[in-house]
Structure formats: structure tokens, C-alpha cells
Design a protein around this motif. Structure first.
Motif, PDB file in Angstrom:
ATOM      1  N   VAL A 282       0.866  -1.171   0.000  1.00 42.55           N
ATOM      2  CA  VAL A 282       0.000   0.000   0.000  1.00 42.55           C
ATOM      3  C   VAL A 282       0.903   1.221   0.000  1.00 42.55           C
ATOM      4  O   VAL A 282       1.798   1.339   0.838  1.00 42.55           O
ATOM      5  CB  VAL A 282      -0.927   0.011   1.245  1.00 42.55           C
ATOM      6  CG1 VAL A 282      -1.785   1.262   1.276  1.00 42.55           C
ATOM      7  CG2 VAL A 282      -1.808  -1.233   1.271  1.00 42.55           C
ATOM      8  N   ARG A 283       0.664   2.106  -0.953  1.00 46.30           N
ATOM      9  CA  ARG A 283       1.426   3.349  -1.059  1.00 46.30           C
ATOM     10  C   ARG A 283       0.517   4.495  -0.645  1.00 46.30           C
ATOM     11  O   ARG A 283      -0.576   4.647  -1.201  1.00 46.30           O
ATOM     12  CB  ARG A 283       1.926   3.546  -2.484  1.00 46.30           C
ATOM     13  CG  ARG A 283       3.020   2.570  -2.865  1.00 46.30           C
ATOM     14  CD  ARG A 283       3.385   2.647  -4.355  1.00 46.30           C
ATOM     15  NE  ARG A 283       4.453   1.737  -4.678  1.00 46.30           N
ATOM     16  CZ  ARG A 283       4.316   0.422  -4.832  1.00 46.30           C
ATOM     17  NH1 ARG A 283       3.136  -0.126  -4.661  1.00 46.30           N
ATOM     18  NH2 ARG A 283       5.344  -0.345  -5.128  1.00 46.30           N
TER      19      ARG A 283
ATOM     20  N   VAL B 229       0.929  -5.008   3.824  1.00 47.73           N
ATOM     21  CA  VAL B 229      -0.118  -5.297   4.800  1.00 47.73           C
ATOM     22  C   VAL B 229      -1.120  -6.276   4.180  1.00 47.73           C
ATOM     23  O   VAL B 229      -1.362  -6.237   2.966  1.00 47.73           O
ATOM     24  CB  VAL B 229      -0.807  -4.000   5.287  1.00 47.73           C
ATOM     25  CG1 VAL B 229      -1.580  -3.316   4.176  1.00 47.73           C
ATOM     26  CG2 VAL B 229      -1.671  -4.244   6.496  1.00 47.73           C
ATOM     27  N   GLU B 230      -1.657  -7.158   5.014  1.00 47.19           N
ATOM     28  CA  GLU B 230      -2.670  -8.090   4.530  1.00 47.19           C
ATOM     29  C   GLU B 230      -3.913  -7.308   4.129  1.00 47.19           C
ATOM     30  O   GLU B 230      -4.266  -6.306   4.758  1.00 47.19           O
ATOM     31  CB  GLU B 230      -3.014  -9.122   5.629  1.00 47.19           C
ATOM     32  CG  GLU B 230      -1.880 -10.086   5.931  1.00 47.19           C
ATOM     33  CD  GLU B 230      -0.850  -9.514   6.902  1.00 47.19           C
ATOM     34  OE1 GLU B 230      -1.122  -8.459   7.527  1.00 47.19           O
ATOM     35  OE2 GLU B 230       0.239 -10.092   7.019  1.00 47.19           O
ATOM     36  N   GLU B 231      -4.594  -7.774   3.110  1.00 47.63           N
ATOM     37  CA  GLU B 231      -5.733  -7.050   2.548  1.00 47.63           C
ATOM     38  C   GLU B 231      -6.897  -6.884   3.511  1.00 47.63           C
ATOM     39  O   GLU B 231      -7.713  -5.984   3.338  1.00 47.63           O
ATOM     40  CB  GLU B 231      -6.205  -7.735   1.265  1.00 47.63           C
ATOM     41  CG  GLU B 231      -5.191  -7.649   0.145  1.00 47.63           C
ATOM     42  CD  GLU B 231      -5.640  -8.345  -1.118  1.00 47.63           C
ATOM     43  OE1 GLU B 231      -6.830  -8.693  -1.239  1.00 47.63           O
ATOM     44  OE2 GLU B 231      -4.797  -8.539  -2.005  1.00 47.63           O
TER      45      GLU B 231
ATOM     46  N   ASN C  95     -12.637   7.028  11.481  1.00 44.15           N
ATOM     47  CA  ASN C  95     -12.244   6.028  12.467  1.00 44.15           C
ATOM     48  C   ASN C  95     -11.395   5.011  11.729  1.00 44.15           C
ATOM     49  O   ASN C  95     -11.897   4.260  10.886  1.00 44.15           O
ATOM     50  CB  ASN C  95     -13.468   5.360  13.087  1.00 44.15           C
ATOM     51  CG  ASN C  95     -14.257   6.302  13.955  1.00 44.15           C
ATOM     52  OD1 ASN C  95     -13.688   7.087  14.690  1.00 44.15           O
ATOM     53  ND2 ASN C  95     -15.572   6.243  13.859  1.00 44.15           N
ATOM     54  N   SER C  96     -10.110   4.983  12.048  1.00 46.00           N
ATOM     55  CA  SER C  96      -9.194   4.114  11.304  1.00 46.00           C
ATOM     56  C   SER C  96      -9.463   2.634  11.545  1.00 46.00           C
ATOM     57  O   SER C  96      -9.009   1.797  10.769  1.00 46.00           O
ATOM     58  CB  SER C  96      -7.737   4.456  11.628  1.00 46.00           C
ATOM     59  OG  SER C  96      -7.445   4.235  12.995  1.00 46.00           O
TER      60      SER C  96
ATOM     61  N   ALA D 273      -6.825  -0.912   5.319  1.00 53.58           N
ATOM     62  CA  ALA D 273      -5.557  -0.291   4.945  1.00 53.58           C
ATOM     63  C   ALA D 273      -5.464  -0.082   3.437  1.00 53.58           C
ATOM     64  O   ALA D 273      -4.981   0.955   2.984  1.00 53.58           O
ATOM     65  CB  ALA D 273      -4.388  -1.140   5.447  1.00 53.58           C
ATOM     66  N   ILE D 274      -5.949  -1.055   2.668  1.00 55.48           N
ATOM     67  CA  ILE D 274      -5.858  -0.930   1.209  1.00 55.48           C
ATOM     68  C   ILE D 274      -6.730   0.204   0.673  1.00 55.48           C
ATOM     69  O   ILE D 274      -6.486   0.701  -0.424  1.00 55.48           O
ATOM     70  CB  ILE D 274      -6.167  -2.266   0.492  1.00 55.48           C
ATOM     71  CG1 ILE D 274      -7.559  -2.759   0.817  1.00 55.48           C
ATOM     72  CG2 ILE D 274      -5.108  -3.301   0.825  1.00 55.48           C
ATOM     73  CD1 ILE D 274      -7.996  -3.989   0.026  1.00 55.48           C
TER      74      ILE D 274
END
Length: 158
Positions: free
Chosen positions: A6-7, A19-21, A60-61, A66-67
Motif C-alpha cells: 500500500v502506497r 499489509v494483509e488485505e 475512524n481508522s 488499509a488498502i
């Protein structure tokens, strides 16, 4: 599940991380990048302890994969001010006594930052609404509201 690169831009710096999807942005920030100012409270999007700014919007993270942050800009509490130069919102929280245990403070500061970016001189009702997604068990909220008012004050002079 397979890992993916992930960029994204975190606190002003471009990064590329594996990171895992199925992992959340919260996991990426805390566990992969070591940015532990973002807290996990409920893990369900109810408390706001994991709040970050994603392209300037408060999220809210724990609810964002993440992707989903691919190509986007994330601001965490580590990117707001610093030990040698506090952000005016952080300084206002100290001056107003709006910090007790500190667990909610990073999310509250980021919620205040998002609010003040949109409404530079908010009313008390607007402040309370802007902070409504963030829970605090210690201060009773009035000092936090006062801190946001205090942080907005210098903007009135401009």
C-alpha cells in the motif's frame, strides 16, 4: 490472506508498506508503522480513539481497510505539532486542562483540527457536534470544548 503493498502519504511522508488485505488502517498505523498515538478503543467505530484525518476528513481508522488508503494522505497525531513546537490545538488542550488520562486526546485533537479547518470560529454547539464521535471517560467534555474555543481564538484575529 495475501499481503499487498500500500502506497500512501503518512504525516507528510510517502510510504510503501506491506499489509494483509483484510487489515485495517489502524493496524497498519500502529502495528506496521509503529505510530501508537492512534489508539484502539472499541474497534467498532463508536469511541473515536482511533481517529485520523484521511485526505483531511476525520475517520475512524478501525473501520477503514488499509488498502482503502492507497494513494491517499493520512494525518495521525504524530504529524500534528511536536515536542519542540506544539500545534495550537495541542497547546489549547493543555491550557484548558482538557487532558486527564490522555487516551482520547489524540482523536479529540484530530477531531478539533478537522472541525476548525471547516469552521474556523465554531459555536459551542458546532464544537460539541464536531467532537460527538469521540468519547472521553475522564474530563466531562466541558474542558475539551473550552480547549477548542481557545484554539479557535487566534483565528478570529486574522
Amino acid at each position: 490472506m495475501a499481503a499487498k503493498t500500500v502506497r500512501l502519504i503518512v504525516n507528510g511522508s510517502p510510504v510503501a508498506v506491506q499489509v494483509e488485505e483484510d487489515r485495517t488502517l489502524l493496524y497498519l498505523l500502529r502495528e506496521v508503522m509503529g505510530l501508537t498515538g492512534t489508539k484502539e478503543g472499541c474497534g467498532e467505530g463508536d469511541c473515536g480513539a482511533c481517529s485520523v484525518l484521511l485526505d483531511g476528513e476525520l475517520v475512524n481508522s478501525c473501520l477503514v481497510l488499509a488498502i482503502q488508503a492507497e494513494g491517499r494522505e493520512v494525518l495521525t497525531i504524530e504529524g500534528v505539532g511536536g515536542a519542540d513546537q506544539l500545534h495550537p490545538i495541542q497547546q489549547a488542550f493543555i491550557e484548558a486542562g482538557a487532558i486527564q488520562c490522555g487516551y482520547c486526546t489524540p482523536g479529540m485533537v484530530l477531531a478539533a483540527k478537522a472541525l476548525l479547518a471547516k469552521v474556523p470560529n465554531p459555536s459551542e454547539e458546532e464544537i460539541r457536534r464536531g467532537l460527538s464521535g469521540n468519547l472521553c471517560r475522564c474530563t466531562g467534555y466541558q474542558k475539551i470544548v473550552d480547549a477548542v474555543k481557545l484554539a479557535a481564538r487566534p483565528r478570529e484575529d486574522n
